[in-house]
Design a protein around this motif. Sequence first.
Motif, mmCIF file in Angstrom:
data_model
loop_
_atom_site.group_PDB
_atom_site.id
_atom_site.type_symbol
_atom_site.label_atom_id
_atom_site.label_comp_id
_atom_site.label_asym_id
_atom_site.label_seq_id
_atom_site.Cartn_x
_atom_site.Cartn_y
_atom_site.Cartn_z
ATOM 1 N N LEU A 1 54.550 35.600 29.607
ATOM 2 C CA LEU A 1 54.546 34.171 29.895
ATOM 3 C C LEU A 1 54.361 33.347 28.624
ATOM 4 N N ALA A 2 53.644 33.865 27.648
ATOM 5 C CA ALA A 2 53.523 33.157 26.371
ATOM 6 C C ALA A 2 54.900 33.018 25.721
ATOM 7 N N ALA A 3 55.709 34.056 25.792
ATOM 8 C CA ALA A 3 57.049 34.008 25.213
ATOM 9 C C ALA A 3 57.941 32.998 25.922
ATOM 10 N N ARG A 4 57.588 32.646 27.150
ATOM 11 C CA ARG A 4 58.362 31.665 27.907
ATOM 12 C C ARG A 4 57.849 30.239 27.697
ATOM 13 N N GLY A 5 56.821 30.089 26.866
ATOM 14 C CA GLY A 5 56.329 28.756 26.562
ATOM 15 C C GLY A 5 55.065 28.354 27.270
ATOM 16 N N LEU A 6 54.378 29.315 27.864
ATOM 17 C CA LEU A 6 53.114 29.025 28.545
ATOM 18 C C LEU A 6 51.967 29.439 27.619
ATOM 19 N N LEU A 7 51.485 28.473 26.847
ATOM 20 C CA LEU A 7 50.431 28.743 25.866
ATOM 21 C C LEU A 7 49.115 29.097 26.541
ATOM 22 N N LEU A 8 48.872 28.501 27.708
ATOM 23 C CA LEU A 8 47.617 28.716 28.432
ATOM 24 C C LEU A 8 47.928 28.977 29.896
ATOM 25 N N ILE A 9 47.417 30.089 30.417
ATOM 26 C CA ILE A 9 47.524 30.371 31.847
ATOM 27 C C ILE A 9 46.162 30.812 32.356
ATOM 28 N N GLY A 10 45.987 30.690 33.658
ATOM 29 C CA GLY A 10 44.770 31.157 34.304
ATOM 30 C C GLY A 10 45.136 32.096 35.432
ATOM 31 N N LEU A 11 44.801 33.360 35.289
ATOM 32 C CA LEU A 11 45.076 34.346 36.335
ATOM 33 C C LEU A 11 43.902 34.362 37.308
ATOM 34 N N ASP A 12 44.207 34.328 38.606
ATOM 35 C CA ASP A 12 43.174 34.473 39.622
ATOM 36 C C ASP A 12 43.209 35.901 40.134
ATOM 37 N N VAL A 13 42.071 36.579 40.033
ATOM 38 C CA VAL A 13 41.996 37.996 40.376
ATOM 39 C C VAL A 13 40.825 38.196 41.333
ATOM 40 N N ILE A 14 41.092 38.814 42.469
ATOM 41 C CA ILE A 14 40.045 39.193 43.420
ATOM 42 C C ILE A 14 39.990 40.714 43.457
ATOM 43 N N GLY A 15 38.843 41.269 43.078
ATOM 44 C CA GLY A 15 38.749 42.722 42.970
ATOM 45 C C GLY A 15 39.734 43.220 41.937
ATOM 46 N N ASP A 16 40.687 44.034 42.369
ATOM 47 C CA ASP A 16 41.708 44.576 41.473
ATOM 48 C C ASP A 16 43.059 43.909 41.661
ATOM 49 N N HIS A 17 43.109 42.800 42.419
ATOM 50 C CA HIS A 17 44.388 42.230 42.805
ATOM 51 C C HIS A 17 44.585 40.813 42.258
ATOM 52 N N LEU A 18 45.763 40.584 41.700
ATOM 53 C CA LEU A 18 46.184 39.252 41.266
ATOM 54 C C LEU A 18 46.558 38.425 42.490
ATOM 55 N N THR A 19 46.047 37.177 42.566
ATOM 56 C CA THR A 19 46.357 36.330 43.719
ATOM 57 C C THR A 19 47.125 35.067 43.351
ATOM 58 N N GLU A 20 46.952 34.540 42.129
ATOM 59 C CA GLU A 20 47.686 33.350 41.693
ATOM 60 C C GLU A 20 47.807 33.376 40.177
#
Length: 320
Positions: free
Chosen positions: A266-285
């Motif tokens: 995602l950084a290579a696509r121009g997203l300098l800052l992202i926030g991953l939402d993770v519950i337990g071992d799973h990505l949710t957003e």
Amino acid sequence: MKLLFVADPLESFKIYKDTTFAMMREAQKRGHSISTCEPTDILWQRGAPVTASVRHITLTGQSPDWFTEAPQAADALPLALKDFDAIVMRKDPPFDSEFFYATHLLEQAEREGARVFNKPRALRDHPEKLAILEWPQFIGPTLVTRDAQAIRRFHAEHKDIILKPLDGMGGMGIFRVKEDGLNLGAIIETLNKDGAETVMVQAFLPAIAQGDKRVLVIGGQPVPYSLARIPQGGEVRGNLAAGGKGVAQPLTERDREIAQAIGPVLAARGLLLIGLDVIGDHLTEINVTSPTCFQEIFDQTGFDVPAMFVDALEAACATA
């Protein structure tokens, strides 16, 4: 550098926790000048570049009067966005039509030479709920549909589910339906508007009791601490806006695995800052519009997230 922050009204900031304020404070500390505007201030007219009526501010470090504003002449002209060294797009969701239109104006400014972070096209290409579909190996059972019967079948299979609108933020509009199916029909009607709007449905993850973790990724690199947003009382939502308690903690191996797989892409696509939402071992957003939690992580761990962000912003501007 001359920085322009496109954000919500300054008067609405809660500076003790606001991430955009933390960015501004770190940038000013390094000698960068700070200007701000709202999306409503941006305009384009044929024969001229994209411009905005801006506010030039200096942070005071005091609350409630946390900034002073340089006086401007009544006939002061809007400024061309391309004349700033960097534009930081920090308008909070919802990602509605006006947000969408703002990204098009910012993309026109890019064609004229402006440098915008996060990149406007990337903001449009990565809606925060749907961006996870690209990485199915990291997500739990998930359904995206308008179809009420498909939702009922998903509930029959998984028994305990979460339903949410695609344009929600801060936990808005999230429902849990347990095995008894109580109110499932009414919830479907509320969210999908009788089949007119698409809904995301996910299997309930019991690990939410330990928190909905916000994993920040800056310039493709994960911040070494997450903020686990832990539901309080009878709530199923951990979002801070919904009353969740934020607890900073070191990244787990799984957190780091997810961040290192997604962040550089995602950084290579121009997203300098992202926030991953993770519950337990799973990505949710995957949050891309205006990810938060800088100050909470800094206050609890001492890790200087704003400094890491401004480092990445300076480096991106130097190579743009």
